[in-house]
Design a protein around this motif. Sequence first.
Motif, mmCIF file in Angstrom:
data_model
loop_
_atom_site.group_PDB
_atom_site.id
_atom_site.type_symbol
_atom_site.label_atom_id
_atom_site.label_comp_id
_atom_site.label_asym_id
_atom_site.label_seq_id
_atom_site.Cartn_x
_atom_site.Cartn_y
_atom_site.Cartn_z
ATOM 1 N N SER A 50 27.442 38.391 23.923
ATOM 2 C CA SER A 50 26.351 39.216 24.459
ATOM 3 C C SER A 50 25.864 40.269 23.486
ATOM 4 C CB SER A 50 26.806 39.894 25.761
ATOM 5 O OG SER A 50 27.926 40.725 25.536
ATOM 6 N N GLY A 51 26.657 40.615 22.448
ATOM 7 C CA GLY A 51 26.203 41.583 21.449
ATOM 8 C C GLY A 51 26.858 42.943 21.540
ATOM 9 N N ILE A 52 28.011 43.036 22.166
ATOM 10 C CA ILE A 52 28.675 44.325 22.368
ATOM 11 C C ILE A 52 29.236 44.898 21.070
ATOM 12 C CG2 ILE A 52 30.702 45.413 23.434
ATOM 13 C CD1 ILE A 52 30.284 43.648 25.857
ATOM 14 N N TYR A 53 29.802 44.059 20.223
ATOM 15 C CA TYR A 53 30.625 44.547 19.117
ATOM 16 C C TYR A 53 29.847 45.093 17.929
ATOM 17 C CZ TYR A 53 34.098 41.596 21.459
ATOM 18 O OH TYR A 53 34.918 41.009 22.385
ATOM 19 N N TYR A 54 28.597 44.741 17.755
ATOM 20 C CA TYR A 54 27.955 44.810 16.450
ATOM 21 C C TYR A 54 27.224 46.136 16.237
ATOM 22 C CZ TYR A 54 28.990 40.090 17.718
ATOM 23 O OH TYR A 54 29.638 38.988 18.200
ATOM 24 N N THR A 55 27.246 46.585 14.976
ATOM 25 C CA THR A 55 26.613 47.851 14.624
ATOM 26 C C THR A 55 25.135 47.820 14.986
ATOM 27 O OG1 THR A 55 28.161 48.092 12.778
ATOM 28 C CG2 THR A 55 26.158 49.451 12.733
ATOM 29 N N LEU A 59 21.883 43.019 11.265
ATOM 30 C CA LEU A 59 21.383 41.672 11.532
ATOM 31 C C LEU A 59 22.180 41.023 12.659
ATOM 32 C CD1 LEU A 59 20.570 39.916 8.130
ATOM 33 C CD2 LEU A 59 18.988 40.448 9.993
ATOM 34 N N LYS A 60 23.507 41.230 12.658
ATOM 35 C CA LYS A 60 24.323 40.657 13.721
ATOM 36 C C LYS A 60 23.844 41.116 15.090
ATOM 37 C CE LYS A 60 28.923 39.535 11.905
ATOM 38 N NZ LYS A 60 30.362 39.816 12.070
ATOM 39 N N ALA A 61 23.618 42.408 15.243
ATOM 40 C CA ALA A 61 23.222 42.951 16.546
ATOM 41 C C ALA A 61 21.868 42.409 16.977
ATOM 42 C CB ALA A 61 23.199 44.482 16.490
ATOM 43 N N VAL A 62 20.906 42.473 16.069
ATOM 44 C CA VAL A 62 19.533 42.068 16.412
ATOM 45 C C VAL A 62 19.461 40.568 16.686
ATOM 46 C CG1 VAL A 62 17.176 41.909 15.538
ATOM 47 C CG2 VAL A 62 18.515 43.989 15.132
ATOM 48 N N LEU A 63 20.059 39.773 15.802
ATOM 49 C CA LEU A 63 19.936 38.321 15.933
ATOM 50 C C LEU A 63 20.811 37.770 17.049
ATOM 51 C CD1 LEU A 63 19.744 37.237 12.174
ATOM 52 C CD2 LEU A 63 17.894 37.791 13.763
ATOM 53 N N CYS A 64 21.907 38.462 17.369
ATOM 54 C CA CYS A 64 22.727 38.011 18.498
ATOM 55 C C CYS A 64 21.951 38.142 19.806
ATOM 56 C CB CYS A 64 24.022 38.809 18.565
ATOM 57 S SG CYS A 64 25.110 38.321 19.925
ATOM 58 N N ARG A 65 21.339 39.293 20.027
ATOM 59 C CA ARG A 65 20.600 39.490 21.278
ATOM 60 C C ARG A 65 19.438 38.500 21.384
ATOM 61 N NH1 ARG A 65 22.608 40.015 25.106
ATOM 62 N NH2 ARG A 65 20.626 40.463 26.091
ATOM 63 N N ARG A 66 18.711 38.294 20.298
ATOM 64 C CA ARG A 66 17.625 37.322 20.311
ATOM 65 C C ARG A 66 18.180 35.906 20.494
ATOM 66 N NH1 ARG A 66 12.862 35.347 21.695
ATOM 67 N NH2 ARG A 66 11.880 34.072 20.073
ATOM 68 N N GLY A 67 19.319 35.641 19.870
ATOM 69 C CA GLY A 67 19.918 34.312 19.959
ATOM 70 C C GLY A 67 20.345 33.936 21.364
ATOM 71 N N VAL A 68 20.838 34.912 22.134
ATOM 72 C CA VAL A 68 21.230 34.636 23.519
ATOM 73 C C VAL A 68 20.060 34.049 24.293
ATOM 74 C CG1 VAL A 68 21.914 35.693 25.702
ATOM 75 C CG2 VAL A 68 23.055 36.377 23.591
ATOM 76 N N GLU A 104 31.199 50.691 24.374
ATOM 77 C CA GLU A 104 30.269 50.920 25.478
ATOM 78 C C GLU A 104 28.964 51.511 24.953
ATOM 79 O OE1 GLU A 104 30.519 52.918 29.924
ATOM 80 O OE2 GLU A 104 31.449 53.984 28.249
ATOM 81 N N THR A 105 29.068 52.433 24.001
ATOM 82 C CA THR A 105 27.874 53.029 23.393
ATOM 83 C C THR A 105 27.094 51.990 22.609
ATOM 84 O OG1 THR A 105 28.989 55.175 23.235
ATOM 85 C CG2 THR A 105 27.070 54.831 21.828
ATOM 86 N N ARG A 106 27.804 51.146 21.871
ATOM 87 C CA ARG A 106 27.128 50.091 21.116
ATOM 88 C C ARG A 106 26.415 49.114 22.049
ATOM 89 N NH1 ARG A 106 30.440 47.912 15.811
ATOM 90 N NH2 ARG A 106 30.561 49.922 14.718
ATOM 91 N N ALA A 107 27.071 48.747 23.125
ATOM 92 C CA ALA A 107 26.457 47.813 24.069
ATOM 93 C C ALA A 107 25.140 48.355 24.592
ATOM 94 C CB ALA A 107 27.415 47.531 25.228
ATOM 95 N N GLU A 108 25.126 49.647 24.911
ATOM 96 C CA GLU A 108 23.886 50.258 25.403
ATOM 97 C C GLU A 108 22.823 50.272 24.321
ATOM 98 O OE1 GLU A 108 22.352 54.462 27.455
ATOM 99 O OE2 GLU A 108 24.459 54.202 26.900
ATOM 100 N N GLY A 111 21.242 46.897 23.822
ATOM 101 C CA GLY A 111 20.509 46.328 24.951
ATOM 102 C C GLY A 111 21.262 45.233 25.677
ATOM 103 N N VAL A 112 22.594 45.311 25.691
ATOM 104 C CA VAL A 112 23.393 44.302 26.409
ATOM 105 C C VAL A 112 23.339 44.628 27.903
ATOM 106 C CG1 VAL A 112 25.648 43.217 26.655
ATOM 107 C CG2 VAL A 112 24.897 44.062 24.407
ATOM 108 N N PRO A 113 22.876 43.711 28.738
ATOM 109 C CA PRO A 113 22.671 44.036 30.149
ATOM 110 C C PRO A 113 23.955 44.067 30.967
ATOM 111 C CG PRO A 113 22.078 41.750 29.748
ATOM 112 C CD PRO A 113 22.415 42.346 28.406
ATOM 113 N N GLY A 114 23.998 44.976 31.922
ATOM 114 C CA GLY A 114 25.018 44.934 32.967
ATOM 115 C C GLY A 114 26.415 45.348 32.584
ATOM 116 N N VAL A 115 26.621 45.933 31.401
ATOM 117 C CA VAL A 115 27.971 46.287 30.966
ATOM 118 C C VAL A 115 28.473 47.483 31.777
ATOM 119 C CG1 VAL A 115 29.381 47.121 29.031
ATOM 120 C CG2 VAL A 115 27.651 45.344 28.659
#
Length: 396
Positions: A50-55, A59-68, A104-108, A111-115
């Motif tokens: 879902s993209g929780i871990y990434y800075t 690129l990891k954060a941005v492309l993970c959320r788009r990839g989902v 938790e801060t990174r998830a917010e 833009g990871v939903p529902g955490v």
Amino acid sequence: MRPVGVVGAGLVGLAIARLLTQRGHEVVVFEKEAEVSLHQSGHNSGVVHSGIYYTPGSLKAVLCRRGVTLIQEFCEKHELEYREIGKVIVAHSDGEVERLRDLETRAEANGVPGVTWLDPARLREIEPNVQGLAALHSPTTAIVDYRQIARAMADEITEAGGRVLLGHPVTAITPNPRHGVTVRSGEQQFELDRLVICAGLQSDTVAGLAGDQPSPAIIAFRGEYYRLRPERAGLVRGLVYPVPDPEYPFLGTHLTPRVDGTVDVGPNAVFAFAREGYRRSDVNLRELGRALAWPGTRRLAKEHWRMGLREMRGSLSKRAFTAAAQRYVPELRPDDLVPAPAGVRAQALDERGRLVDDFRISTVGPVTAVRNAPSPAATSCMAIAEHVVDRLARTL
């Protein structure tokens, strides 16, 4: 116009080739194996992260959320299973609780939903057999069958007129900045407009054929798994993960339900004696010598030898392996575990011994090389394709 070539028929390579065909390009994919997604793409955990871990902003954060989003849409289109079973990330110490707050801060920010934050009582409501001081719950984390996704992408490519050449290892690459690039595979020669290298475990070797720099080098780590006996698969309802150690690139032992109903436990991370070394007995002396000769390998071993010994202990002792999982599921017993297939991770390592964390993409004239695509590359594969093909569009 000459075709665009892609080296590697894993998830990233196929996603790039598929998008190129959608944008009107003739495409040829070179794959040394007899089928697609045989290595990292076919040996991963099957998780849509879902993209929780990434800075945030990486690129990891941005492309993970788009990839989902793109993976979910693709599965819906092809009627492939996409099951949101959720994930809990479980803390067991005050230090882990503090790091969990950072996640938790990174998830917010990502833009990871529902955490949501879970105390021990709420954790037991979601996972009755899991214990911890606190946890984060990500309800939208999903599981899929990435091999099915890879085969469906390969079918789309061929249906659009592209070629997926199985059993075609690339043996020579000659960039001609004014005239494209020449690729040799066996006795065949291909004149291409551009080439994209997505060679996974062999990415540095193949990039070197095109004249790219040797750093980062790929060091292979085998991830060994056990699997819960079928009658014990109900010990978990969803994915159960540890809080990651920020000094270490691997997530540690976790419990992973799969779409076929099995539950995997692991992986560890042990140095592999071959890039495609899925068994302890797999040894490739040339690859091993090259890995040991890389200056970064010695520096990595000097810094992380204690972690290496701990991982090796889990590899050699089923009881030690079980103990790592018992932190989260105390009811688990060694007899509940049976051996499962291992995977191999292509870990990019620079000459100073630093583990490359984010996606890394380089360019040598008409050749673009995906030099590092660790997890969540499977989740992000179609978003990585957008990123790479948009870069190519400026020169095609």
